[in-house]
Write an enzyme that holds these catalytic residues in place. Structure first.
Site, short mmCIF file in Angstrom:
data_model
loop_
_atom_site.label_atom_id
_atom_site.label_comp_id
_atom_site.label_asym_id
_atom_site.label_seq_id
_atom_site.Cartn_x
_atom_site.Cartn_y
_atom_site.Cartn_z
N SER A 50 0.62 -1.17 -0.02
CA SER A 50 0.01 0.06 0.02
C SER A 50 0.95 1.09 -0.01
O SER A 50 1.58 1.57 -0.83
CB SER A 50 -0.98 0.11 1.14
OG SER A 50 -2.16 0.88 1.04
N ASP A 85 -9.69 -5.07 -4.35
CA ASP A 85 -9.08 -3.99 -3.81
C ASP A 85 -10.00 -2.65 -3.86
O ASP A 85 -9.93 -2.28 -5.15
CB ASP A 85 -7.69 -3.71 -3.67
CG ASP A 85 -6.74 -2.81 -2.85
OD1 ASP A 85 -7.56 -2.08 -2.20
OD2 ASP A 85 -5.64 -2.99 -2.69
N HIS A 114 -7.69 -5.47 -0.20
CA HIS A 114 -6.46 -4.58 0.03
C HIS A 114 -5.57 -5.34 0.76
O HIS A 114 -4.14 -5.17 0.65
CB HIS A 114 -6.74 -3.23 0.61
CG HIS A 114 -5.64 -2.56 0.70
ND1 HIS A 114 -5.00 -2.26 -0.62
CD2 HIS A 114 -4.90 -1.74 1.70
CE1 HIS A 114 -3.99 -1.39 0.08
NE2 HIS A 114 -3.91 -1.06 1.03
C1 LIG Z 1 -5.58 4.97 4.58
C2 LIG Z 1 -5.05 3.95 3.98
O1 LIG Z 1 -5.73 2.74 3.83
N1 LIG Z 1 -4.00 3.96 3.14
C3 LIG Z 1 -3.60 2.94 2.13
C4 LIG Z 1 -2.96 3.61 0.91
C5 LIG Z 1 -2.47 2.15 3.05
O2 LIG Z 1 -1.24 2.32 3.11
N2 LIG Z 1 -2.96 1.53 3.83
C6 LIG Z 1 -2.16 0.62 4.69
C7 LIG Z 1 -2.45 0.64 6.20
C8 LIG Z 1 -2.00 -1.03 4.47
O3 LIG Z 1 -1.15 -1.43 4.86
O4 LIG Z 1 -2.95 -1.42 3.94
#
Ligand SMILES: CC(=O)N[C@@H](C)C(=O)N[C@@H](C)C(=O)O
Length: 730
Positions: free
Chosen positions: A585, A673, A705
């Protein structure tokens, strides 16, 4: 050069299987105090655990009970009572306050159709099993942490839960009435009613939901079961523009208190985003009159009623801005109707070491028996500690900061008996209990272990602190430092230099606390060192630290990670030629940035559902505000695409540096996702293919995700390990 890394796939799989056996604790309930025939007092502790079952390809949930003899101040004797039992089909369950009854929401498949039942158990009898699906008062019951609840009224006569609003059946204008339907006999009346309620032309209407992890959850409603009358009703009076959840019975069972999230003009993803406009509400049971209890200008969550039923504590933070921020602990006085801030946001941690509150959720029960103190488990720099807050003075005391365990998580507290899960990078979760010492006493908690787990002697870990060099200091937020967890094999053979896997976390406003991590522990047992970096912008270090990052993503965070890596490599423990980077992410965003901005430095890269282009992500993610905020812009729901903003978003994205990439990249993408849509990874994949950089894409259908389904997680691990080995030893 010598190496001690395990490279044989069978051996790696064996290690993964071995370490994935450790279960994690998901819940603990403390039963009422019972006096035995010999005069001793005891309580039963009910616990739920989750464990990966690689053979069945699912996470299995099981329960185990313990008995704790005590004198209300200390544990006298404790032990497990019986063995573990697997839990099947239970979406939610809750014992009544007296412990006499238990309510269960169960899902089962009957003749190929999914049905939900609400069961009431008393002693060894299932007293009632109400077919919620057949009742058709509402849609599916919510079982998630965001909205879901199952709460007994204080009188134990009613149950409160949250479900999807009933949606009329939709059919095409061209669908003929089915003759066999109108001749079902007994069910004829129901079928007629349904036919009448069916709407035409609505079949393909889009129903917006609450995004990642909450797919299909769109219009929650508060539902009440009258146990005696077998009657389910949907509570009226909740304003149309909000979605209710996290509900509980008000003092005296006169109504229900809940959090209402504003869903106008549209819903934005809630997972990892407690910064959504929301308020506390009270809806009266008789007239359906609804009162807003908090200002409506902030974001609130986790309301918890004190045992004396006089006060409600809850967490509060700003709307929009960084997705996770330092929270305030607030309190609403039920009788004066006044709210107060008990613990304010911490911009810069002071001498006492308290860095602020960073939980988006309080534990189900968090109050001490005297209704004066609240216990919160919360990241404090790279540890997760138990904090005791005195609600009269606002003072915060850590109950665990002196321990050598890295992460403490409060599962429950009842009559001052705390039940916790604690773990470290070299120690899987343990179950412990301990009594909260009386107010104003200097006593330390005496922890008693109910379920132990072995320390893995092969794994060593430490927390490293870094001060960015002067040229990388943030002029608006100067003087901030950051940390990293270094996990490495304890025994290193003579002449061996360790290969290093660098892992920045996602978010970006999140943190690695010194917890048990399956991937890192297996990699460590394979012979890798793992550096998990909490760059500036992480939670747990003060609000200034968080605020230093938006607008500087792609530079400050990238440089912090690189600085941490280069600092660590200055020691002679590590092999400079064998450094890999892996992240998911926003961590994937950083991994891709690092290989673009430091060409050739990293010999392998792994990126899970990475953000590769903020400008193209904004139109497809469930959190468009995140793209704007992290790029350094304010977000409003009515903002329209602006070429200047898009340009900035593009310039701060890894795709901007893709032409410089030399490192082979493994991409792991989840088909479903909603947060960072898979097209982000595909955009990067195509760019690498065009540049003839080695790239491999793994596509996980049915995964979102987190890529956390058991097969995606285990297959992902094997591929990651083998990709890194393949490219580090080329
Ligand atoms: C707020 C959020 O979900 N941001 C994403 C881009 C992200 O980096 N999520 C992290 C928490 C993850 O590990 O999925």
């Amino acid at each position: 050069m010598n190496s001690q890394v395990v490279t044989n796939p069978e051996d790696i799989a064996r290690l993964y299987r071995e370490l994935s056996l450790f279960p994690s604790l998901s819940r603990a309930d403390v039963g009422p105090v019972v006096t035995s025939q010999y005069g001793g007092k005891y309580s039963n502790i009910y616990t739920e655990w989750s464990q990966r079952d690689l053979d069945r390809n699912e996470n299995v949930n099981f329960c185990r009970q313990y008995i704790v003899f005590h004198d209300d101040k200390s544990v006298v004797y404790s032990g497990a009572s019986g063995n573990c039992t697997e839990i099947k089909g239970e979406l939610q369950s809750k014992d009544s306050p007296s412990g006499d009854m238990k309510a269960v929401v169960r899902e089962c498949t009957i003749k190929g159709e999914d049905k939900q039942f609400l069961e009431i158990w008393s002693k060894n009898i299932k007293m009632k099993s109400i077919n919620l699906t057949a009742l058709k008062k509402h849609g599916k019951v919510y079982e998630d942490d965001q909205f879901g609840c199952l709460v007994w009224s204080h009188s134990e006569t009613h149950l409160l839960y949250v479900a999807e609003r009933k949606r009329p059946k939709a059919k095409s204008f061209f669908q003929s009435e089915s003759p066999e339907l109108s001749s079902i006999g007994d069910e004829e009346e129901t079928v007629r009613r349904e036919e009448k309620e069916t709407v035409k032309g609505e079949q393909f209407v889009f129903h917006e939901d609450w995004g990642e992890g909450l797919v299909g959850k769109s219009c929650p409603v508060l539902c009440v079961l009258d146990i005696e009358g077998d009657n389910v009703s949907v509570l009226e009076g909740v304003p149309d523009n909000i979605s209710p959840g996290q509900a509980f019975w008000a003092p005296g069972d006169t109504g229900v208190v809940f959090v209402g999230w504003l869903h106008e003009p549209f819903r934005l993803g809630l997972k990892f985003c407690p910064n959504r406009s929301s308020s506390l509400y009270y809806v009266d049971l008789t007239g359906g009159k609804c009162e807003q209890l908090t200002s409506g200008t902030s974001a609130v969550s986790s309301p918890r009623l004190s045992p004396d039923q006089c006060r409600i504590v809850y967490l509060e933070c700003a709307v929009f801005g960084p997705h996770m921020q330092c929270s305030r602990l607030c309190m609403f006085d039920w009788y004066t109707k006044k709210t107060s801030v008990v613990v304010d946001m911490v911009n810069r941690p002071g001498e006492d070491g308290f860095t602020g509150i960073y939980s988006s959720q309080l534990s189900r029960q968090c109050w001490s028996a005297d209704s004066q103190r609240v216990i919160i488990s919360c990241p404090q720099r790279s540890r997760k500690d138990l904090l005791m807050v005195d609600t009269s003075t606002g003072s915060v005391t850590s109950l665990t900061s002196k321990s050598d365990v890295g992460s403490w998580c409060l599962l429950n507290i009842e009559r001052d008996l705390m039940v916790v899960s604690c773990s470290s990078p070299n120690c899987p979760p343990r179950l412990r209990v301990g009594f909260l010492p009386p107010r104003d006493s200097q006593e330390e908690v005496v922890w008693v272990t109910l379920e132990d787990s072995q320390i893995l002697p092969e794994i060593d870990w430490q927390i490293l602190t870094f001060t960015p060099p002067p040229e990388q200091d943030n002029s608006q937020y100067p003087g901030l430092d950051f940390e990293a967890l270094l996990i490495k094999p304890k025994e290193v053979k003579d002449g061996v230099k360790l290969p290093l896997i660098v892992t920045p976390h996602g978010g970006p406003h999140s943190v690695f606390v010194a917890d048990w991590f399956l991937y890192s522990s297996v990699l460590c047992r394979m012979g890798f060192a793992v550096l998990m970096v909490n760059y500036r912008g992480s939670t747990g270090y003060g609000q200034d630290n968080i605020l230093s990052l938006p607008g500087n993503v792609g530079t400050q965070d990238v440089k912090d990670v690189q600085f941490a890596v280069e600092s660590v490599l200055k020691g002679d423990e590590f092999d400079m030629q064998k450094v890999a980077v892996s992240g998911g992410s926003h961590g994937g965003f950083l991994a891709c940035h690092l290989i673009g901005q430091y060409p050739g430095f990293y010999k392998a890269c792994v990126s899970r559902n990475p953000v590769t282009n903020l400008a193209s992500m904004i139109g497809s993610t469930d959190i468009p505000d995140w793209c704007m905020v992290e790029a350094g812009f304010d977000y409003t729901t009515d903002c329209l695409p602006d070429p200047a903003v898009w340009e900035q978003m593009l310039n701060k994205s890894p795709i901007r540096y893709v032409t410089q990439v030399q490192t082979p990249v493994l991409l792991t993408l989840g088909e479903d996702d909603k947060r960072v849509p898979s097209k982000q990874g595909i955009e990067y994949y195509r760019a690498l293919q065009a540049k003839k950089v080695p790239v491999r894409l793994l596509w996980y259908p049915g995964n979102n995700h987190s890529l956390s389904k058991v097969d995606a997680e285990s297959d992902g691990f094997m591929n990651i390990a083998l990709w890194i080995i393949q490219h580090l030893w080329k």
